[in-house]
Design a protein around this motif. Sequence first.
Motif, PDB file in Angstrom:
ATOM      1  N   GLY A   1       0.757  -1.244   0.000  1.00 58.17           N
ATOM      2  CA  GLY A   1       0.000   0.000   0.000  1.00 58.17           C
ATOM      3  C   GLY A   1       0.781   1.283   0.000  1.00 58.17           C
ATOM      4  N   HIS A   2       2.075   1.241  -0.314  1.00 54.94           N
ATOM      5  CA  HIS A   2       2.895   2.448  -0.354  1.00 54.94           C
ATOM      6  C   HIS A   2       2.815   3.224   0.958  1.00 54.94           C
ATOM      7  N   VAL A   3       2.910   2.465   2.047  1.00 60.25           N
ATOM      8  CA  VAL A   3       2.969   3.023   3.394  1.00 60.25           C
ATOM      9  C   VAL A   3       4.281   2.574   4.013  1.00 60.25           C
ATOM     10  N   PHE A   4       4.910   3.458   4.797  1.00 57.99           N
ATOM     11  CA  PHE A   4       6.178   3.115   5.432  1.00 57.99           C
ATOM     12  C   PHE A   4       5.922   2.427   6.768  1.00 57.99           C
ATOM     13  N   ALA A   5       6.705   1.385   7.044  1.00 57.10           N
ATOM     14  CA  ALA A   5       6.608   0.701   8.333  1.00 57.10           C
ATOM     15  C   ALA A   5       7.602   1.274   9.338  1.00 57.10           C
ATOM     16  N   ASN A   6       8.708   1.821   8.855  1.00 56.93           N
ATOM     17  CA  ASN A   6       9.752   2.345   9.742  1.00 56.93           C
ATOM     18  C   ASN A   6       9.866   3.866   9.687  1.00 56.93           C
ATOM     19  N   ALA A   7       9.804   4.434   8.506  1.00 56.91           N
ATOM     20  CA  ALA A   7      10.051   5.867   8.328  1.00 56.91           C
ATOM     21  C   ALA A   7       8.774   6.656   8.614  1.00 56.91           C
ATOM     22  N   MET A   8       8.583   7.009   9.876  1.00 54.58           N
ATOM     23  CA  MET A   8       7.364   7.719  10.257  1.00 54.58           C
ATOM     24  C   MET A   8       7.306   9.118   9.647  1.00 54.58           C
ATOM     25  N   THR A   9       8.452   9.702   9.313  1.00 52.66           N
ATOM     26  CA  THR A   9       8.453  11.004   8.642  1.00 52.66           C
ATOM     27  C   THR A   9       7.670  10.940   7.340  1.00 52.66           C
ATOM     28  N   GLY A  10       7.893   9.877   6.569  1.00 46.03           N
ATOM     29  CA  GLY A  10       7.172   9.710   5.313  1.00 46.03           C
ATOM     30  C   GLY A  10       5.684   9.579   5.535  1.00 46.03           C
ATOM     31  N   ASN A  11       5.290   8.838   6.578  1.00 44.21           N
ATOM     32  CA  ASN A  11       3.866   8.684   6.852  1.00 44.21           C
ATOM     33  C   ASN A  11       3.223  10.001   7.273  1.00 44.21           C
ATOM     34  N   VAL A  12       3.943  10.797   8.052  1.00 42.13           N
ATOM     35  CA  VAL A  12       3.406  12.096   8.458  1.00 42.13           C
ATOM     36  C   VAL A  12       3.225  13.005   7.233  1.00 42.13           C
ATOM     37  N   ILE A  13       4.184  12.969   6.312  1.00 42.34           N
ATOM     38  CA  ILE A  13       4.069  13.777   5.091  1.00 42.34           C
ATOM     39  C   ILE A  13       2.869  13.333   4.258  1.00 42.34           C
ATOM     40  N   PHE A  14       2.747  12.019   4.050  1.00 38.53           N
ATOM     41  CA  PHE A  14       1.611  11.506   3.273  1.00 38.53           C
ATOM     42  C   PHE A  14       0.286  11.809   3.975  1.00 38.53           C
ATOM     43  N   LEU A  15       0.304  11.779   5.308  1.00 38.80           N
ATOM     44  CA  LEU A  15      -0.901  12.111   6.057  1.00 38.80           C
ATOM     45  C   LEU A  15      -1.307  13.556   5.812  1.00 38.80           C
ATOM     46  N   GLY A  16      -0.337  14.467   5.832  1.00 37.34           N
ATOM     47  CA  GLY A  16      -0.637  15.865   5.568  1.00 37.34           C
ATOM     48  C   GLY A  16      -1.149  16.090   4.155  1.00 37.34           C
ATOM     49  N   ILE A  17      -0.537  15.403   3.187  1.00 37.25           N
ATOM     50  CA  ILE A  17      -0.979  15.529   1.795  1.00 37.25           C
ATOM     51  C   ILE A  17      -2.408  15.015   1.647  1.00 37.25           C
ATOM     52  N   ALA A  18      -2.713  13.888   2.281  1.00 32.36           N
ATOM     53  CA  ALA A  18      -4.066  13.326   2.194  1.00 32.36           C
ATOM     54  C   ALA A  18      -5.087  14.252   2.844  1.00 32.36           C
ATOM     55  N   ALA A  19      -4.695  14.878   3.966  1.00 31.37           N
ATOM     56  CA  ALA A  19      -5.621  15.777   4.653  1.00 31.37           C
ATOM     57  C   ALA A  19      -5.931  17.005   3.803  1.00 31.37           C
TER      58      ALA A  19
ATOM     59  N   HIS B   1      -8.225  16.184   1.025  1.00 32.86           N
ATOM     60  CA  HIS B   1      -9.496  15.589   1.456  1.00 32.86           C
ATOM     61  C   HIS B   1      -9.623  14.127   1.001  1.00 32.86           C
ATOM     62  N   ASP B   2      -8.472  13.459   0.954  1.00 30.59           N
ATOM     63  CA  ASP B   2      -8.452  12.050   0.571  1.00 30.59           C
ATOM     64  C   ASP B   2      -8.566  11.220   1.842  1.00 30.59           C
ATOM     65  N   TRP B   3      -9.787  11.174   2.386  1.00 26.13           N
ATOM     66  CA  TRP B   3      -9.989  10.572   3.692  1.00 26.13           C
ATOM     67  C   TRP B   3      -9.663   9.081   3.698  1.00 26.13           C
ATOM     68  N   ALA B   4      -9.784   8.417   2.585  1.00 24.53           N
ATOM     69  CA  ALA B   4      -9.488   6.987   2.531  1.00 24.53           C
ATOM     70  C   ALA B   4      -8.005   6.702   2.755  1.00 24.53           C
ATOM     71  N   GLU B   5      -7.157   7.707   2.512  1.00 23.51           N
ATOM     72  CA  GLU B   5      -5.720   7.523   2.673  1.00 23.51           C
ATOM     73  C   GLU B   5      -5.223   7.954   4.048  1.00 23.51           C
ATOM     74  N   ILE B   6      -6.072   8.547   4.843  1.00 27.36           N
ATOM     75  CA  ILE B   6      -5.613   9.056   6.139  1.00 27.36           C
ATOM     76  C   ILE B   6      -5.340   7.919   7.116  1.00 27.36           C
ATOM     77  N   PHE B   7      -6.310   7.022   7.288  1.00 25.60           N
ATOM     78  CA  PHE B   7      -6.131   5.950   8.271  1.00 25.60           C
ATOM     79  C   PHE B   7      -4.933   5.050   7.966  1.00 25.60           C
ATOM     80  N   PRO B   8      -4.674   4.664   6.705  1.00 22.24           N
ATOM     81  CA  PRO B   8      -3.493   3.834   6.441  1.00 22.24           C
ATOM     82  C   PRO B   8      -2.178   4.469   6.861  1.00 22.24           C
ATOM     83  N   HIS B   9      -2.137   5.795   6.989  1.00 21.75           N
ATOM     84  CA  HIS B   9      -0.907   6.447   7.449  1.00 21.75           C
ATOM     85  C   HIS B   9      -0.944   6.740   8.937  1.00 21.75           C
ATOM     86  N   VAL B  10      -2.146   6.893   9.505  1.00 18.16           N
ATOM     87  CA  VAL B  10      -2.256   7.112  10.945  1.00 18.16           C
ATOM     88  C   VAL B  10      -1.967   5.823  11.709  1.00 18.16           C
ATOM     89  N   ALA B  11      -2.476   4.703  11.217  1.00 16.18           N
ATOM     90  CA  ALA B  11      -2.368   3.430  11.943  1.00 16.18           C
ATOM     91  C   ALA B  11      -0.921   3.034  12.242  1.00 16.18           C
TER      92      ALA B  11
END
Length: 239
Positions: free
Chosen positions: A46-64, A67-77
Amino acid sequence: MAEAGVASGLMPQPAAPASITSTLASAVLLAAAGGELDAVVYLNHGHVFANAMTGNVIFLGIAAVGHDWAEIFPHVAPIVAFVLGVVAARLLRAVPLRNSSLLTLGLEIVALFAVGFFPRDFPQLAYTVTIAFVSAFQVTTFRHVGRFTYNSTFVTGNLRDMAEGFFDSFFSSDPAQRHLGRAKAIKMGSICLCFLAGATLGAFVAPRFPAHAIWFAEPMLLAVMALTLHRPSAFMHEH
């Protein structure tokens, strides 16, 4: 005496938590495993990082913003799983350091082995959350190589320390500082290169062994466990 210390601004400092000092061999193996895991999870799950939380935070901000709500939870979890893993790793410090390091490695090895048996249609988020949790154990438990701090699951800080070490080794007027800088540059550079090698391995095996690509990190972790068992006095000490 205590009042005098407060008055002079010299407040007692809390003791630093015990930590583990790795040999360079252990540090580069852990870094290679970290790179391999992140590449495999990103490419296959799913193009989500397991170790690099910086990448997940960036993708989370981009999704927010998008308004791509479907992509928010995969990066928050995975961020939540990582935080919980750090808390659990700190709780594990209640046992002696050598035992906690072996428990950390054992947990990661068993978890990755189990994840490799998940069917292809298993929810991708389960992979990411599991690996984020156990990776937090690794990064919290193994934080020093010799006298230097390092990170085995991402490289930003390691690159900074490598660059500082190179600068000191060439430009410091203090011979001791030059020697220390050279040692830092070599160790941090080796860790960065092995993280890259692990990521390259992950990118190679991910499409070829999609179900079991995660297992290619296992030999590295088993080697670190063997080093821990074989040379515990050289591998770790309490700070």
